[in-house]
Design a protein around this motif. Structure first.
Motif, PDB file in Angstrom:
ATOM      1  N   GLN A 108      -5.131  -1.661 -11.518  1.00 21.92           N
ATOM      2  CA  GLN A 108      -6.272  -1.021 -10.869  1.00 21.92           C
ATOM      3  C   GLN A 108      -5.845  -0.352  -9.559  1.00 21.92           C
ATOM      4  OE1 GLN A 108      -9.462  -0.989 -12.388  1.00 21.92           O
ATOM      5  NE2 GLN A 108      -8.048  -1.659 -13.979  1.00 21.92           N
ATOM      6  N   PRO A 109      -6.264   0.903  -9.334  1.00 31.07           N
ATOM      7  CA  PRO A 109      -5.920   1.573  -8.074  1.00 31.07           C
ATOM      8  C   PRO A 109      -6.595   0.890  -6.873  1.00 31.07           C
ATOM      9  CG  PRO A 109      -6.661   3.146  -9.740  1.00 31.07           C
ATOM     10  CD  PRO A 109      -6.984   1.787 -10.257  1.00 31.07           C
ATOM     11  N   ILE A 110      -5.829   0.725  -5.806  1.00 35.14           N
ATOM     12  CA  ILE A 110      -6.322  -0.009  -4.632  1.00 35.14           C
ATOM     13  C   ILE A 110      -6.098   0.816  -3.365  1.00 35.14           C
ATOM     14  CG2 ILE A 110      -6.088  -2.147  -3.288  1.00 35.14           C
ATOM     15  CD1 ILE A 110      -4.833  -3.437  -5.737  1.00 35.14           C
ATOM     16  N   SER A 111      -7.137   0.903  -2.540  1.00 37.58           N
ATOM     17  CA  SER A 111      -7.005   1.620  -1.256  1.00 37.58           C
ATOM     18  C   SER A 111      -7.541   0.772  -0.112  1.00 37.58           C
ATOM     19  CB  SER A 111      -7.776   2.940  -1.302  1.00 37.58           C
ATOM     20  OG  SER A 111      -7.676   3.605  -0.051  1.00 37.58           O
ATOM     21  N   LEU A 112      -7.023   1.057   1.065  1.00 38.43           N
ATOM     22  CA  LEU A 112      -7.633   0.502   2.264  1.00 38.43           C
ATOM     23  C   LEU A 112      -8.678   1.514   2.733  1.00 38.43           C
ATOM     24  CD1 LEU A 112      -6.913  -2.038   4.109  1.00 38.43           C
ATOM     25  CD2 LEU A 112      -6.221  -0.331   5.769  1.00 38.43           C
ATOM     26  N   HIS A 131       1.004  -3.237  -1.287  1.00 39.40           N
ATOM     27  CA  HIS A 131      -0.020  -3.559  -2.288  1.00 39.40           C
ATOM     28  C   HIS A 131      -1.033  -2.424  -2.457  1.00 39.40           C
ATOM     29  CE1 HIS A 131       1.692  -7.484  -1.686  1.00 39.40           C
ATOM     30  NE2 HIS A 131       0.875  -8.040  -2.545  1.00 39.40           N
ATOM     31  N   PHE A 132      -1.000  -1.447  -1.553  1.00 38.22           N
ATOM     32  CA  PHE A 132      -2.029  -0.395  -1.568  1.00 38.22           C
ATOM     33  C   PHE A 132      -1.480   0.925  -2.083  1.00 38.22           C
ATOM     34  CE2 PHE A 132      -3.543  -3.631   1.222  1.00 38.22           C
ATOM     35  CZ  PHE A 132      -4.910  -3.640   1.012  1.00 38.22           C
ATOM     36  N   ASN A 133      -2.240   1.551  -2.994  1.00 39.36           N
ATOM     37  CA  ASN A 133      -1.871   2.876  -3.496  1.00 39.36           C
ATOM     38  C   ASN A 133      -2.229   3.950  -2.481  1.00 39.36           C
ATOM     39  OD1 ASN A 133      -3.153   1.256  -6.118  1.00 39.36           O
ATOM     40  ND2 ASN A 133      -1.127   2.126  -6.400  1.00 39.36           N
ATOM     41  N   ALA A 134      -3.221   3.670  -1.635  1.00 38.60           N
ATOM     42  CA  ALA A 134      -3.613   4.622  -0.592  1.00 38.60           C
ATOM     43  C   ALA A 134      -4.089   3.839   0.629  1.00 38.60           C
ATOM     44  CB  ALA A 134      -4.730   5.530  -1.091  1.00 38.60           C
TER      45      ALA A 134
END
Ligand code: BG6
Ligand code: MG
Length: 218
Positions: A108-112, A131-134
């Motif tokens: 699953q794509p994850i962003s802050l 851990h973050f994609n964006a």
């Protein structure tokens, strides 16, 4: 596999930095002869640095020059960064790591999505940046929560439609921003305070893998 965009606020969701903001603002307030309380600090959750100082000055009935205002903001941040420099993985809030790992395992794509301009520094301190994609933070947006900008930019960075995004937030302004962005809002904290959220949990230990799976598939 179904892909949703999972957007995490930072302060109060991933780490408890409110205590460090409090200590730094308290020192600043004291230097101005203002008594700043923990209750007032609660009202600064999710609020930008500029707005926070404006509020503290208003509570203390103080007016200062623009130059002094700028200097005070810089001082506060230097003080705050002193606390941040001491942080490590132990300060990651309970089960945040489990939830992130589970979402990563499920691709699953994850962003802050944070108001802080120190977000990248903090993620590095607690070793979570990878851990973050964006990462979208206070340096990337101009409108503060409850404006949905930060979350819309995060959704765009993940290439996921806002309606397919889920936001974890501990502040009222953040929950309102998520709702305004047409995202699923998950409050982390008190259900009384965060009553506008679609779901509320006291913390991530209450969020089961099963619940996360339903968010992914629905
Ligand atoms: C938010 C915090 O995440 O970031 C606020 O809840 C803080 O308390 C704001 O004022 C801005 O943070 P910073 O690190 O840029 O001063
Ligand atoms: Mg927060």
């Amino acid at each position: 596999m179904n892909k949703k965009g999972f957007i995490f606020d930072l302060d109060g969701v991933i780490v408890d930095t409110a205590k460090y903001h409090f200590l730094a603002w308290k020192k600043l307030a004291k230097s101005l002869g203002i008594n700043f309380t923990e209750e007032e600090n609660e009202q600064l959750k999710g609020v930008s640095r500029i707005k926070s100082l404006e509020k503290i000055l208003a509570w203390g009935n103080k007016t200062i020059s623009q130059d002094e205002f700028t200097a005070l903001m810089a001082n506060k941040n230097t003080e705050y960064l002193g606390y941040i420099a001491e942080m490590d993985e132990n300060e990651i809030l309970p089960d945040v790591q489990r939830v992130l790992d589970m979402l990563i395992a499920k691709k699953q794509p994850i962003s802050l999505g944070s108001a802080s301009k120190n977000a990248r520094t903090i993620l590095d301190r607690v070793n979570l940046r990878s851990h973050f994609n964006a990462i979208v933070d206070g340096n990337d947006v101009s409108k503060a929560k409850p404006d949905p900008e930060v979350f819309l930019v995060a959704a765009n960075a993940l290439s996921i439609k806002p309606e397919a995004c889920i936001v974890f937030e501990d502040s009222v302004a953040g929950v309102q921003a998520a709702n305004a962005a047409n995202m699923v809002s998950i409050g982390i904290g008190s259900a009384t305070i965060l009553h506008e959220a679609n779901f509320v949990f006291n913390d991530f230990t209450e969020i089961s893998d099963e619940f996360l799976n339903t968010l992914i598939t629905n």
